[in-house]
Design a protein around this motif. Sequence first.
Motif, short mmCIF file in Angstrom:
data_model
loop_
_atom_site.label_atom_id
_atom_site.label_comp_id
_atom_site.label_asym_id
_atom_site.label_seq_id
_atom_site.Cartn_x
_atom_site.Cartn_y
_atom_site.Cartn_z
N THR A 1 -0.79 13.77 -4.38
CA THR A 1 -1.97 13.46 -3.58
C THR A 1 -1.86 12.05 -3.00
OG1 THR A 1 -3.29 14.87 -5.02
CG2 THR A 1 -4.50 13.36 -3.60
N ILE A 2 -2.08 11.95 -1.68
CA ILE A 2 -1.98 10.68 -0.97
C ILE A 2 -3.31 10.39 -0.27
CG2 ILE A 2 -0.77 9.36 0.80
CD1 ILE A 2 1.63 11.29 0.41
N ALA A 3 -3.94 9.29 -0.64
CA ALA A 3 -5.12 8.81 0.08
C ALA A 3 -4.62 7.95 1.23
CB ALA A 3 -6.02 8.00 -0.84
N VAL A 4 -5.01 8.29 2.45
CA VAL A 4 -4.52 7.59 3.63
C VAL A 4 -5.66 6.74 4.21
CG1 VAL A 4 -3.39 7.78 5.87
CG2 VAL A 4 -2.89 9.46 4.07
N VAL A 5 -5.57 5.44 3.97
CA VAL A 5 -6.59 4.51 4.44
C VAL A 5 -6.29 4.19 5.91
CG1 VAL A 5 -7.68 2.26 4.13
CG2 VAL A 5 -6.85 3.53 2.13
N GLY A 6 -7.28 4.51 6.75
CA GLY A 6 -7.09 4.30 8.18
C GLY A 6 -6.60 5.54 8.91
N LEU A 7 -6.64 6.69 8.24
CA LEU A 7 -6.21 7.93 8.88
C LEU A 7 -7.16 8.26 10.03
CD1 LEU A 7 -4.53 10.49 9.15
CD2 LEU A 7 -5.79 11.47 7.25
N SER A 8 -6.60 8.51 11.19
CA SER A 8 -7.38 8.85 12.37
C SER A 8 -7.50 10.36 12.51
CB SER A 8 -6.67 8.29 13.62
OG SER A 8 -7.32 8.72 14.80
N ASP A 9 -8.53 10.79 13.22
CA ASP A 9 -8.64 12.21 13.53
C ASP A 9 -8.00 12.54 14.88
OD1 ASP A 9 -10.56 10.98 15.10
OD2 ASP A 9 -12.22 12.25 14.45
N ALA B 1 -1.30 -10.05 -1.28
CA ALA B 1 -1.96 -8.84 -1.77
C ALA B 1 -0.97 -7.94 -2.49
CB ALA B 1 -2.62 -8.09 -0.61
N ALA B 2 0.22 -7.80 -1.94
CA ALA B 2 1.26 -6.98 -2.59
C ALA B 2 1.62 -7.56 -3.96
CB ALA B 2 2.49 -6.88 -1.70
N ALA B 3 1.70 -8.88 -4.04
CA ALA B 3 2.02 -9.53 -5.32
C ALA B 3 0.92 -9.27 -6.35
CB ALA B 3 2.22 -11.03 -5.11
N ARG B 4 -0.34 -9.32 -5.91
CA ARG B 4 -1.46 -9.02 -6.81
C ARG B 4 -1.37 -7.58 -7.33
NH1 ARG B 4 -6.49 -8.54 -5.54
NH2 ARG B 4 -6.25 -8.50 -3.29
N SER C 1 -15.43 7.20 2.89
CA SER C 1 -15.62 5.86 3.44
C SER C 1 -14.71 4.82 2.82
CB SER C 1 -17.08 5.43 3.28
OG SER C 1 -17.90 6.24 4.09
N SER C 2 -14.43 4.97 1.53
CA SER C 2 -13.55 4.01 0.85
C SER C 2 -12.86 4.71 -0.30
CB SER C 2 -14.33 2.80 0.35
OG SER C 2 -14.92 3.05 -0.91
N LEU C 3 -11.87 4.05 -0.85
CA LEU C 3 -11.18 4.59 -2.02
C LEU C 3 -12.16 4.80 -3.18
CD1 LEU C 3 -7.92 2.45 -1.99
CD2 LEU C 3 -8.12 4.88 -1.41
N LEU C 4 -13.16 3.93 -3.27
CA LEU C 4 -14.13 4.01 -4.38
C LEU C 4 -14.98 5.27 -4.31
CD1 LEU C 4 -15.23 0.28 -4.54
CD2 LEU C 4 -13.47 1.43 -5.90
N ASP D 1 -6.30 -6.84 1.43
CA ASP D 1 -6.84 -7.42 0.18
C ASP D 1 -7.89 -6.52 -0.46
OD1 ASP D 1 -5.45 -9.96 -0.24
OD2 ASP D 1 -6.37 -10.56 1.67
N GLU D 2 -8.85 -6.06 0.33
CA GLU D 2 -9.90 -5.19 -0.20
C GLU D 2 -9.32 -3.86 -0.69
OE1 GLU D 2 -14.12 -3.07 1.06
OE2 GLU D 2 -13.06 -4.28 2.55
N ILE D 3 -8.35 -3.35 0.03
CA ILE D 3 -7.70 -2.09 -0.37
C ILE D 3 -6.98 -2.27 -1.71
CG2 ILE D 3 -5.94 -0.39 0.27
CD1 ILE D 3 -6.73 -1.15 3.27
N VAL D 4 -6.32 -3.40 -1.87
CA VAL D 4 -5.64 -3.70 -3.14
C VAL D 4 -6.66 -3.82 -4.26
CG1 VAL D 4 -4.34 -5.47 -4.39
CG2 VAL D 4 -3.53 -4.68 -2.17
N ASP D 5 -7.78 -4.48 -4.02
CA ASP D 5 -8.83 -4.58 -5.04
C ASP D 5 -9.26 -3.19 -5.51
OD1 ASP D 5 -8.81 -7.35 -4.80
OD2 ASP D 5 -10.59 -7.43 -3.52
N GLN D 6 -9.48 -2.29 -4.56
CA GLN D 6 -9.91 -0.94 -4.91
C GLN D 6 -8.80 -0.16 -5.62
OE1 GLN D 6 -11.48 0.93 -1.35
NE2 GLN D 6 -12.99 -0.70 -1.05
N THR D 7 -7.57 -0.35 -5.18
CA THR D 7 -6.43 0.33 -5.80
C THR D 7 -6.28 -0.11 -7.25
OG1 THR D 7 -5.33 0.50 -3.64
CG2 THR D 7 -3.94 0.76 -5.59
N ILE D 8 -6.43 -1.41 -7.50
CA ILE D 8 -6.36 -1.94 -8.86
C ILE D 8 -7.51 -1.39 -9.70
CG2 ILE D 8 -6.59 -4.04 -10.25
CD1 ILE D 8 -5.08 -5.52 -7.94
N LYS D 9 -8.73 -1.44 -9.15
CA LYS D 9 -9.91 -0.97 -9.89
C LYS D 9 -9.76 0.49 -10.30
CE LYS D 9 -14.90 -0.73 -9.69
NZ LYS D 9 -16.10 -1.22 -9.06
#
Length: 137
Positions: free
Chosen positions: A19-27, A111-114, A64-67, A86-94
């Motif tokens: 399963t792949i969540a695609v952030v920014g996927l367009s229609d 962000a990648a390092a975090r 709307s978001s990963l959350l 940065d926000e995407i990484v925060d959500q990925t970590i959470k």
Amino acid sequence: MSSLPNPDPIRDLLARAKTIAVVGLSDSPLRASHGVSAYMQSHGYKIIPVNPTIAESLGERAYSSLLDLPMKVDIVNVFRRPEFVDEIVDQTIKLKIPALWLQEDVVNEPAAARARHAGIFVVMDRCILKEHRARFR
């Protein structure tokens, strides 16, 4: 004498992910995010659109978001500009998602390092379609 194959963590990730969540996927079929995701979907991956501006893409409901995701995902694939990572990484970590994939030209080293520090496998500035095609022809 045979040698052990070279380890390929990208191949391993793509082989086990479902399963792949695609952030920014367009229609829009004209957008790279749509074409890349359609390719991955045609190769057996469940694609989950994450984009607050659309209702669905590729026959899948958008979130709307990963959350907001009601299911577990294996990879977060990002088609957003670097300043949004940065926000995407925060959500990925959470959410403790095991892998973060930043598409070509999406580069955010801090962000990648975090994400890596949090134990997330990170691929940056590479196209998931090209990497899949190179390994699974």
